[in-house]
Motif scaffolding. Structure first.
Motif, PDB file in Angstrom:
ATOM      1  N   ARG A   1     -24.940  86.718  82.471  1.00 47.54           N
ATOM      2  CA  ARG A   1     -25.817  85.967  83.406  1.00 47.54           C
ATOM      3  C   ARG A   1     -25.247  84.646  83.246  1.00 47.54           C
ATOM      4  NH1 ARG A   1     -31.484  87.733  81.036  1.00 47.54           N
ATOM      5  NH2 ARG A   1     -32.282  86.481  82.824  1.00 47.54           N
ATOM      6  N   PRO A   2     -25.791  83.485  84.073  1.00 47.74           N
ATOM      7  CA  PRO A   2     -25.333  82.162  84.103  1.00 47.74           C
ATOM      8  C   PRO A   2     -25.788  81.538  82.718  1.00 47.74           C
ATOM      9  CG  PRO A   2     -26.514  82.650  86.217  1.00 47.74           C
ATOM     10  CD  PRO A   2     -26.645  83.974  85.287  1.00 47.74           C
ATOM     11  N   THR A   3     -24.737  80.831  82.205  1.00 46.09           N
ATOM     12  CA  THR A   3     -25.071  79.846  80.891  1.00 46.09           C
ATOM     13  C   THR A   3     -25.414  78.555  81.509  1.00 46.09           C
ATOM     14  OG1 THR A   3     -22.781  79.357  81.194  1.00 46.09           O
ATOM     15  CG2 THR A   3     -23.449  81.126  79.683  1.00 46.09           C
ATOM     16  N   GLU A   4     -25.391  78.352  82.798  1.00 43.00           N
ATOM     17  CA  GLU A   4     -26.189  76.839  83.324  1.00 43.00           C
ATOM     18  C   GLU A   4     -27.143  77.365  84.241  1.00 43.00           C
ATOM     19  OE1 GLU A   4     -23.220  74.021  84.482  1.00 43.00           O
ATOM     20  OE2 GLU A   4     -21.678  75.056  83.531  1.00 43.00           O
ATOM     21  N   GLY A   5     -28.075  76.394  84.510  1.00 40.69           N
ATOM     22  CA  GLY A   5     -29.255  76.653  85.457  1.00 40.69           C
ATOM     23  C   GLY A   5     -28.636  76.385  86.723  1.00 40.69           C
ATOM     24  N   ILE A   6     -28.689  77.473  87.684  1.00 39.40           N
ATOM     25  CA  ILE A   6     -27.986  77.318  89.068  1.00 39.40           C
ATOM     26  C   ILE A   6     -28.994  76.143  89.780  1.00 39.40           C
ATOM     27  CG2 ILE A   6     -27.730  78.561  91.199  1.00 39.40           C
ATOM     28  CD1 ILE A   6     -26.928  80.744  89.486  1.00 39.40           C
ATOM     29  N   GLY A   7     -30.250  76.199  89.722  1.00 33.33           N
ATOM     30  CA  GLY A   7     -31.182  75.253  90.312  1.00 33.33           C
ATOM     31  C   GLY A   7     -30.678  74.005  90.177  1.00 33.33           C
ATOM     32  N   GLN A   8     -30.333  73.514  88.850  1.00 31.84           N
ATOM     33  CA  GLN A   8     -29.765  72.213  88.632  1.00 31.84           C
ATOM     34  C   GLN A   8     -28.482  71.962  89.068  1.00 31.84           C
ATOM     35  OE1 GLN A   8     -29.630  71.755  84.331  1.00 31.84           O
ATOM     36  NE2 GLN A   8     -32.117  71.949  84.157  1.00 31.84           N
ATOM     37  N   LEU A   9     -27.562  72.995  89.222  1.00 34.25           N
ATOM     38  CA  LEU A   9     -26.347  72.790  89.844  1.00 34.25           C
ATOM     39  C   LEU A   9     -26.568  72.543  91.445  1.00 34.25           C
ATOM     40  CD1 LEU A   9     -24.096  75.808  88.152  1.00 34.25           C
ATOM     41  CD2 LEU A   9     -24.079  73.268  87.653  1.00 34.25           C
ATOM     42  N   ALA A  10     -27.339  73.210  92.004  1.00 30.00           N
ATOM     43  CA  ALA A  10     -27.861  73.144  93.522  1.00 30.00           C
ATOM     44  C   ALA A  10     -28.019  71.659  93.718  1.00 30.00           C
ATOM     45  CB  ALA A  10     -28.826  73.958  93.952  1.00 30.00           C
ATOM     46  N   ALA A  11     -29.003  71.002  92.792  1.00 23.44           N
ATOM     47  CA  ALA A  11     -29.554  69.601  92.976  1.00 23.44           C
ATOM     48  C   ALA A  11     -28.256  68.673  92.806  1.00 23.44           C
ATOM     49  CB  ALA A  11     -30.630  69.353  92.082  1.00 23.44           C
ATOM     50  N   GLU A  12     -27.295  68.933  91.921  1.00 22.90           N
ATOM     51  CA  GLU A  12     -26.204  68.089  91.704  1.00 22.90           C
ATOM     52  C   GLU A  12     -25.300  68.105  93.025  1.00 22.90           C
ATOM     53  OE1 GLU A  12     -24.280  69.301  88.330  1.00 22.90           O
ATOM     54  OE2 GLU A  12     -25.975  68.726  86.934  1.00 22.90           O
TER      55      GLU A  12
ATOM     56  N   THR B   1     -28.546  86.427  88.187  1.00 23.97           N
ATOM     57  CA  THR B   1     -28.272  85.350  88.736  1.00 23.97           C
ATOM     58  C   THR B   1     -29.342  84.082  88.196  1.00 23.97           C
ATOM     59  OG1 THR B   1     -29.702  85.710  90.613  1.00 23.97           O
ATOM     60  CG2 THR B   1     -27.538  86.272  90.828  1.00 23.97           C
ATOM     61  N   SER B   2     -30.013  84.378  86.998  1.00 21.32           N
ATOM     62  CA  SER B   2     -30.754  83.402  86.268  1.00 21.32           C
ATOM     63  C   SER B   2     -30.209  83.345  84.951  1.00 21.32           C
ATOM     64  CB  SER B   2     -32.063  83.651  86.717  1.00 21.32           C
ATOM     65  OG  SER B   2     -32.512  84.954  85.800  1.00 21.32           O
ATOM     66  N   ARG B   3     -30.414  81.968  84.424  1.00 18.11           N
ATOM     67  CA  ARG B   3     -30.200  81.603  83.290  1.00 18.11           C
ATOM     68  C   ARG B   3     -31.435  82.242  82.187  1.00 18.11           C
ATOM     69  NH1 ARG B   3     -29.616  75.477  81.250  1.00 18.11           N
ATOM     70  NH2 ARG B   3     -31.816  75.691  82.099  1.00 18.11           N
ATOM     71  N   LEU B   4     -30.987  82.773  80.909  1.00 17.47           N
ATOM     72  CA  LEU B   4     -31.970  83.383  79.843  1.00 17.47           C
ATOM     73  C   LEU B   4     -32.247  81.902  79.130  1.00 17.47           C
ATOM     74  CD1 LEU B   4     -33.182  85.482  78.347  1.00 17.47           C
ATOM     75  CD2 LEU B   4     -31.042  85.375  76.888  1.00 17.47           C
ATOM     76  N   VAL B   5     -33.567  82.030  79.299  1.00 18.92           N
ATOM     77  CA  VAL B   5     -34.477  80.948  78.604  1.00 18.92           C
ATOM     78  C   VAL B   5     -34.932  81.579  77.330  1.00 18.92           C
ATOM     79  CG1 VAL B   5     -36.145  79.283  78.648  1.00 18.92           C
ATOM     80  CG2 VAL B   5     -35.115  79.760  80.743  1.00 18.92           C
ATOM     81  N   ARG B   6     -34.468  80.903  76.019  1.00 20.67           N
ATOM     82  CA  ARG B   6     -34.935  81.368  74.796  1.00 20.67           C
ATOM     83  C   ARG B   6     -35.766  80.252  74.164  1.00 20.67           C
ATOM     84  NH1 ARG B   6     -31.721  85.492  73.126  1.00 20.67           N
ATOM     85  NH2 ARG B   6     -29.625  85.706  73.794  1.00 20.67           N
ATOM     86  N   GLY B   7     -36.574  80.767  73.302  1.00 22.31           N
ATOM     87  CA  GLY B   7     -37.711  79.924  72.501  1.00 22.31           C
ATOM     88  C   GLY B   7     -38.626  79.267  73.515  1.00 22.31           C
ATOM     89  N   VAL B   8     -39.230  78.032  72.984  1.00 21.96           N
ATOM     90  CA  VAL B   8     -40.153  77.223  73.547  1.00 21.96           C
ATOM     91  C   VAL B   8     -39.568  75.850  73.856  1.00 21.96           C
ATOM     92  CG1 VAL B   8     -42.453  76.230  73.345  1.00 21.96           C
ATOM     93  CG2 VAL B   8     -41.976  78.395  72.269  1.00 21.96           C
ATOM     94  N   THR B   9     -39.688  75.540  75.328  1.00 26.88           N
ATOM     95  CA  THR B   9     -39.229  74.208  75.607  1.00 26.88           C
ATOM     96  C   THR B   9     -40.367  73.189  75.854  1.00 26.88           C
ATOM     97  OG1 THR B   9     -39.403  75.017  77.916  1.00 26.88           O
ATOM     98  CG2 THR B   9     -37.362  75.190  76.821  1.00 26.88           C
TER      99      THR B   9
ATOM    100  N   ILE C   1     -18.652  80.523  91.532  1.00 28.44           N
ATOM    101  CA  ILE C   1     -17.883  81.630  91.248  1.00 28.44           C
ATOM    102  C   ILE C   1     -16.760  81.428  89.970  1.00 28.44           C
ATOM    103  CG2 ILE C   1     -15.457  82.375  91.969  1.00 28.44           C
ATOM    104  CD1 ILE C   1     -16.551  82.262  94.917  1.00 28.44           C
ATOM    105  N   GLU C   2     -16.610  80.101  89.734  1.00 24.37           N
ATOM    106  CA  GLU C   2     -15.985  79.695  88.445  1.00 24.37           C
ATOM    107  C   GLU C   2     -16.551  79.864  87.196  1.00 24.37           C
ATOM    108  OE1 GLU C   2     -13.316  79.367  86.013  1.00 24.37           O
ATOM    109  OE2 GLU C   2     -12.628  79.439  88.091  1.00 24.37           O
ATOM    110  N   LEU C   3     -17.998  79.392  87.360  1.00 25.08           N
ATOM    111  CA  LEU C   3     -18.953  79.614  86.304  1.00 25.08           C
ATOM    112  C   LEU C   3     -19.142  81.182  85.842  1.00 25.08           C
ATOM    113  CD1 LEU C   3     -21.140  78.535  84.486  1.00 25.08           C
ATOM    114  CD2 LEU C   3     -22.871  78.946  86.332  1.00 25.08           C
TER     115      LEU C   3
END
Length: 420
Positions: free
Chosen positions: A317-328, A233-241, A374-376
């Motif tokens: 796993r999600p391809t979008e950040g669920i925390g960001q979706l919650a904020a929106e 239920t969390s997006r995979l973060v790759r590399g250095v941000t 669900i759709e995600l």
């Protein structure tokens, strides 16, 4: 001595995350509805393991394996129709008890009243059907993980079918306990510390199993799984941000990140262990021949050690950040809730740094937000349909297919759904 492969055994692992569990429902909807139509039969599941909200979703699926298509459709309806006050309560009584939540005392408390959630879980899951499912041979085992408050250890509650033995070994600081899984086990596994009150089971208090074991891969392996499908239920973060400079974070932002660390970030370490084990076995076969694994297991059996075998894994796993979706979603202001106090509390939890609302994402049991997740989940699974088909393998011959109630004379007879 030959390297005989064990019988294929599929485990589905559902992790935690509060309202993020709607994403799991989307993945299950693809597997047991949309993909089932193209395969001709649903996946044959041997083992279900869940933690936190994943324990609730796993228990639901276990109770509906006789007809998983209709069962999962009902689960989608339940999540899509949720209102905040159908799941959580927050009124003046909870507000005045906040000091006790922080300082402890009594029988334990949480910020929210979860009696609505308890009623929903008891009402929507036919708990006795889990035992019937196992007696019919449709499922070998169901495990639910919780954290024992007094010791801090993980307790894995397991219900097994008549032909499945309980594992004799457990990971460190973990206890495996045979039990008939019921609503209290699922609620204990989902009791997020501080937010939800601990749950009493056998004179012990338990909280969210995700504190130490959010992705219960270990129980599945000990139950004999050869193939493990994990829904995170969390997006995979790759590399250095390189995030933009921000002001000092708010308390709710920090709490959200702490919750992520406690409940979501175990997946990669669990998979790393499985991959390391697979690499060791493959290297041993390459260096010492095909008899390496059988001889290793023979030696392990003589000293009462673990039996080793390759484990094939697939992670969705999600391809979008669920925390960001919650904020929106919170910014859109379309929450389905009655009590004004609940809305105001979630407004307080609303915005974090960089438009994240991680803490709120655990609590947004709101139909509109859940529909989005669900759709995600469906979309993410659909995008990997070929990979999933290869992982699941060929459809089993009659005996593992769908019940007659779901078939017509020439095959499927359920109402059509949109399939991409």
């Amino acid at each position: 001595m030959t390297d005989e492969s064990p019988r294929r055994s599929l485990a589905i692992i559902l992790s935690g995350g509060g309202a993020r569990g709607a994403y799991e429902v989307g993945v299950l909807s693809y597997l047991f509805d949309e993909l089932t139509r193209t395969r001709g039969a649903p996946p044959k599941v041997d083992i279900l393991c869940g933690t936190s909200v994943g324990a609730i979703n796993s228990s639901y699926l276990a109770a509906h394996l006789v007809d998983p298509v209709l069962g999962i459709r009902r689960l989608v309806d339940v999540w899509s129709g949720m209102k905040l006050d159908d799941v959580l309560g927050f009124g003046w009584r909870q507000a005045v008890s906040l000091p006790r939540v922080m300082l402890g005392g009594g029988g334990g408390a949480g910020i929210f009243d979860v009696s609505p959630m308890a009623s929903l879980v008891q009402r929507e899951i036919p708990w006795r059907a889990i035992t019937r499912t196992m007696r019919q041979g449709r499922l070998k085992a169901l495990s639910v993980s919780a954290t024992e408050v007094s010791t801090g250890r993980t307790v894995i509650f397991m219900q097994t079918g008549p032909t499945t033995a309980l594992p004799t070994r457990a990971p460190p600081r973990t206890l495996i306990r045979a039990d008939r899984i019921g609503p209290q086990h699922a609620l204990a596994s989902a009791a997020i510390p501080l937010l939800f009150p601990p749950v009493n089971l056998g004179n012990q208090l338990y909280v969210d199993g995700g504190v130490r074991q959010n992705t219960p891969i270990a129980p599945a392996i000990r139950l004999g799984a050869t193939h493990v499908l994990v829904v995170g239920t969390s997006r995979l973060v790759r590399g250095v941000t390189h995030p933009k400079p921000v002001e000092a974070p708010s308390l709710t932002f920090l709490l959200g990140k702490i919750m992520n660390a406690l409940l979501l970030d175990h997946l990669d370490s669990d998979l790393g262990f499985v991959n390391l084990l697979n690499d060791i076995l493959q290297s041993g076969k390459s260096g010492f021949g095909p008899e390496f694994v059988p001889r290793l297991n023979e030696a392990a059996a003589m000293r009462g050690g673990h039996q080793f075998r390759p484990i094939e894994t697939l992670v969705i796993r999600p391809t979008e950040g669920i925390g960001q979706l919650a904020a929106e979603h919170l910014r859109a202001g379309k929450l389905r809730a009655g009590p004004l106090f609940t809305k105001r509390l979630l407004k307080l939890l609303d915005m974090g740094i960089a438009d994240d609302a991680d803490l709120a994402s655990y609590l947004l049991f709101d139909g509109g937000f859940c529909q989005h997740l669900i759709e995600l989940g469906r979309s993410d699974a659909r995008a990997r349909r070929n990979e999933i088909k290869n992982f699941l393998g060929e459809v089993e011959e009659p005996g593992g297919g769908m019940p007659e109630s779901s078939r017509g004379e020439s095959g499927w007879s359920l109402p059509p759904t949109a399939v991409s």
